[in-house]
Design a protein around this motif. Sequence first.
Motif, PDB file in Angstrom:
ATOM      1  N   VAL A 179      25.173  11.308  48.079  1.00  0.00           N
ATOM      2  CA  VAL A 179      24.019  11.944  47.797  1.00  0.00           C
ATOM      3  C   VAL A 179      24.094  12.407  46.403  1.00  0.00           C
ATOM      4  CG1 VAL A 179      23.260  14.372  48.553  1.00  0.00           C
ATOM      5  CG2 VAL A 179      24.287  12.840  50.222  1.00  0.00           C
ATOM      6  N   VAL A 180      22.745  12.346  45.931  1.00  0.00           N
ATOM      7  CA  VAL A 180      22.270  12.991  44.694  1.00  0.00           C
ATOM      8  C   VAL A 180      21.576  14.087  44.520  1.00  0.00           C
ATOM      9  CG1 VAL A 180      21.423  12.487  42.417  1.00  0.00           C
ATOM     10  CG2 VAL A 180      22.976  10.895  43.142  1.00  0.00           C
ATOM     11  N   ASN A 181      21.634  15.056  43.739  1.00  0.00           N
ATOM     12  CA  ASN A 181      20.905  16.288  44.239  1.00  0.00           C
ATOM     13  C   ASN A 181      19.845  16.401  42.822  1.00  0.00           C
ATOM     14  OD1 ASN A 181      21.381  17.948  46.415  1.00  0.00           O
ATOM     15  ND2 ASN A 181      23.435  17.480  45.385  1.00  0.00           N
ATOM     16  N   MET A 182      18.567  16.490  42.698  1.00  0.00           N
ATOM     17  CA  MET A 182      17.718  16.766  41.460  1.00  0.00           C
ATOM     18  C   MET A 182      16.977  18.231  42.142  1.00  0.00           C
ATOM     19  SD  MET A 182      15.863  13.145  41.311  1.00  0.00           S
ATOM     20  CE  MET A 182      16.612  11.608  41.045  1.00  0.00           C
ATOM     21  N   ALA A 183      16.893  19.061  40.981  1.00  0.00           N
ATOM     22  CA  ALA A 183      16.101  20.222  41.098  1.00  0.00           C
ATOM     23  C   ALA A 183      15.391  20.691  39.869  1.00  0.00           C
ATOM     24  CB  ALA A 183      16.986  21.178  41.477  1.00  0.00           C
ATOM     25  N   ASN A 184      14.317  21.283  40.034  1.00  0.00           N
ATOM     26  CA  ASN A 184      13.558  21.807  38.860  1.00  0.00           C
ATOM     27  C   ASN A 184      13.991  23.200  38.467  1.00  0.00           C
ATOM     28  OD1 ASN A 184      12.170  22.481  41.473  1.00  0.00           O
ATOM     29  ND2 ASN A 184      10.279  22.986  40.304  1.00  0.00           N
ATOM     30  N   LEU A 185      15.326  23.188  37.844  1.00  0.00           N
ATOM     31  CA  LEU A 185      15.944  24.420  37.808  1.00  0.00           C
ATOM     32  C   LEU A 185      16.161  24.756  36.341  1.00  0.00           C
ATOM     33  CD1 LEU A 185      18.297  24.632  40.944  1.00  0.00           C
ATOM     34  CD2 LEU A 185      16.458  26.144  40.371  1.00  0.00           C
ATOM     35  N   ASP A 186      15.558  24.230  35.244  1.00  0.00           N
ATOM     36  CA  ASP A 186      15.840  24.465  34.058  1.00  0.00           C
ATOM     37  C   ASP A 186      15.609  26.167  33.735  1.00  0.00           C
ATOM     38  OD1 ASP A 186      15.577  24.861  31.221  1.00  0.00           O
ATOM     39  OD2 ASP A 186      14.835  22.705  30.838  1.00  0.00           O
ATOM     40  N   GLU A 187      16.601  26.626  33.232  1.00  0.00           N
ATOM     41  CA  GLU A 187      16.715  28.334  33.093  1.00  0.00           C
ATOM     42  C   GLU A 187      15.841  28.885  31.953  1.00  0.00           C
ATOM     43  OE1 GLU A 187      20.796  29.454  33.566  1.00  0.00           O
ATOM     44  OE2 GLU A 187      21.137  28.025  34.958  1.00  0.00           O
ATOM     45  N   SER A 188      15.528  27.628  31.129  1.00  0.00           N
ATOM     46  CA  SER A 188      15.116  28.020  29.807  1.00  0.00           C
ATOM     47  C   SER A 188      13.414  28.064  29.686  1.00  0.00           C
ATOM     48  CB  SER A 188      15.384  27.091  28.624  1.00  0.00           C
ATOM     49  OG  SER A 188      15.165  25.814  28.876  1.00  0.00           O
ATOM     50  N   LEU A 189      12.716  27.718  31.040  1.00  0.00           N
ATOM     51  CA  LEU A 189      11.554  27.673  30.810  1.00  0.00           C
ATOM     52  C   LEU A 189      10.916  28.609  31.977  1.00  0.00           C
ATOM     53  CD1 LEU A 189      11.300  23.529  30.875  1.00  0.00           C
ATOM     54  CD2 LEU A 189      10.964  25.086  28.980  1.00  0.00           C
ATOM     55  N   GLY A 190       9.539  29.011  31.627  1.00  0.00           N
ATOM     56  CA  GLY A 190       8.921  29.964  32.391  1.00  0.00           C
ATOM     57  C   GLY A 190       8.636  31.458  32.080  1.00  0.00           C
ATOM     58  N   LEU A 191       7.725  31.932  32.731  1.00  0.00           N
ATOM     59  CA  LEU A 191       7.849  33.375  32.713  1.00  0.00           C
ATOM     60  C   LEU A 191       8.988  34.073  32.919  1.00  0.00           C
ATOM     61  CD1 LEU A 191       4.164  33.762  34.131  1.00  0.00           C
ATOM     62  CD2 LEU A 191       4.735  33.301  31.580  1.00  0.00           C
ATOM     63  N   PRO A 192       9.127  35.354  32.606  1.00  0.00           N
ATOM     64  CA  PRO A 192      10.407  36.090  32.802  1.00  0.00           C
ATOM     65  C   PRO A 192      11.097  35.967  34.055  1.00  0.00           C
ATOM     66  CG  PRO A 192       9.092  37.416  31.280  1.00  0.00           C
ATOM     67  CD  PRO A 192       8.439  36.339  31.598  1.00  0.00           C
ATOM     68  N   ARG A 193      10.391  36.122  35.181  1.00  0.00           N
ATOM     69  CA  ARG A 193      11.053  36.419  36.269  1.00  0.00           C
ATOM     70  C   ARG A 193      11.169  34.871  36.842  1.00  0.00           C
ATOM     71  NH1 ARG A 193       9.637  40.874  40.971  1.00  0.00           N
ATOM     72  NH2 ARG A 193       9.562  42.156  38.948  1.00  0.00           N
ATOM     73  N   VAL A 194      10.299  33.844  36.604  1.00  0.00           N
ATOM     74  CA  VAL A 194      10.660  32.504  36.906  1.00  0.00           C
ATOM     75  C   VAL A 194      11.803  32.184  36.224  1.00  0.00           C
ATOM     76  CG1 VAL A 194       9.868  30.247  36.752  1.00  0.00           C
ATOM     77  CG2 VAL A 194       8.287  32.161  37.126  1.00  0.00           C
ATOM     78  N   ARG A 195      12.436  32.348  35.136  1.00  0.00           N
ATOM     79  CA  ARG A 195      13.517  31.971  34.603  1.00  0.00           C
ATOM     80  C   ARG A 195      14.697  32.758  35.392  1.00  0.00           C
ATOM     81  NH1 ARG A 195      10.741  33.084  29.928  1.00  0.00           N
ATOM     82  NH2 ARG A 195      12.032  34.937  29.282  1.00  0.00           N
ATOM     83  N   ASP A 196      14.523  33.871  35.577  1.00  0.00           N
ATOM     84  CA  ASP A 196      15.572  34.547  36.542  1.00  0.00           C
ATOM     85  C   ASP A 196      15.787  34.093  37.827  1.00  0.00           C
ATOM     86  OD1 ASP A 196      15.829  36.562  34.756  1.00  0.00           O
ATOM     87  OD2 ASP A 196      14.319  38.292  35.630  1.00  0.00           O
ATOM     88  N   HIS A 197      14.897  33.707  38.454  1.00  0.00           N
ATOM     89  CA  HIS A 197      14.844  32.752  39.731  1.00  0.00           C
ATOM     90  C   HIS A 197      15.815  31.583  39.571  1.00  0.00           C
ATOM     91  CE1 HIS A 197      12.095  35.475  41.589  1.00  0.00           C
ATOM     92  NE2 HIS A 197      10.996  34.831  41.375  1.00  0.00           N
ATOM     93  N   ALA A 198      15.716  30.769  38.460  1.00  0.00           N
ATOM     94  CA  ALA A 198      16.203  29.389  38.271  1.00  0.00           C
ATOM     95  C   ALA A 198      17.671  29.876  38.040  1.00  0.00           C
ATOM     96  CB  ALA A 198      15.483  28.787  36.957  1.00  0.00           C
TER      97      ALA A 198
END
Length: 375
Positions: free
Chosen positions: A234-253
């Motif tokens: 199993v290989v996991n892929m995810a759009n979880l780049d913590e350096s991108l997005g508006l403030p709260r979006v980065r917190d979610h990542a």
Amino acid sequence: MAANDISIIHPRPSSIVAALYTLRDLNVDVAILHGPPGCSFKHARLLEEDGIHVVTTALDENGFVFGGRRELSSVLEKVNEMFHPKLIGVVGTCASMIIGEELHEPVMDANLDVPVIEVEVHAGYANNTKGVLITLESALDVGVIDKEEFDRQKVLLEEATEVEKRHGAASKEYLAPSRGDLKYKVAQRIIELLREGKKGLIIMNAKKETGYMFADINVAVHEVASQLGVSGNVVNMANLDESLGLPRVRDHARNITNNLKEKGVQVHEITGGLDEYPIAGNVVNELINKKYADYDFAVITGVPHAIPMDHISNMEIISVTNGPRQVLPLKEMGHKHVVVEIDLHPKTLGVNHIVESELGATLREMAKEMADGSV
């Protein structure tokens, strides 16, 4: 009318609500709706679960005729006294638009020593992304975001609109809502594939806070694969780049990434930020072409219709969405199984950790029965 423009008669998301959620992502402390008390009531209540105050000028018939400049100025002063906010958002409505009320004048009347993001918006735009764009333009004007972030967001919004026109809620004149395939049958099929030693991709392509539940699918499949001794398949892929997005979006990542690590789940490929779901599919497409073209199945969660079919059409595709109107378009794309997490969004507001999904819970229960010998 352009060739890809169609008359859509099923209800679609509102630009006013999109503006409210964008203000939330900008970490606004208070959002003021300048309109009737019932406008966007459900989402206003849900947003308060997510940590911001949402109030209304409660315009009535008198306000519809004579305007609500005084009411908005008064509410601005009141929320400043009550909540001591560091950032305020003011959102227009259909009512304020129809009577031609400008938000800037009452904001000036209140003369607060607090930045105010003024969002001149209504619900009559063809695409709800317009509400996001107007909000970001105002945020740029008051210095809450810079030009680089604004330009980045604009590209994402344009692509998000195109994704919906190609295979989403804007792809057909009418899409009937559906609950999709039965979760226990889909969970059973995932377990069968793992038992057979098939190689699988678990791809999270989630939109912002919805990732708190979609990531649970990665966790649940990992748990089952580990129990069967095939986690290496199993290989996991995810759009979880913590350096991108508006403030709260980065917190979610950051929160989701930390949760996954705590649960022993390795994300092998980061495909973008949590607001990059419209373009992260292209990254996934290239990764599969270069490294995973021989895999047997893919479980795609979040916004599955943003993943091109180029290099997954030969795989057995299981997709998980929270959009009941998304089932038919996904089936037509070639997704064999489609699951709907119907209550996902209310359950992912105001949280900072992964929330169990219905499909994840079903997988865990079936794996437990398997371990007990009853499956």
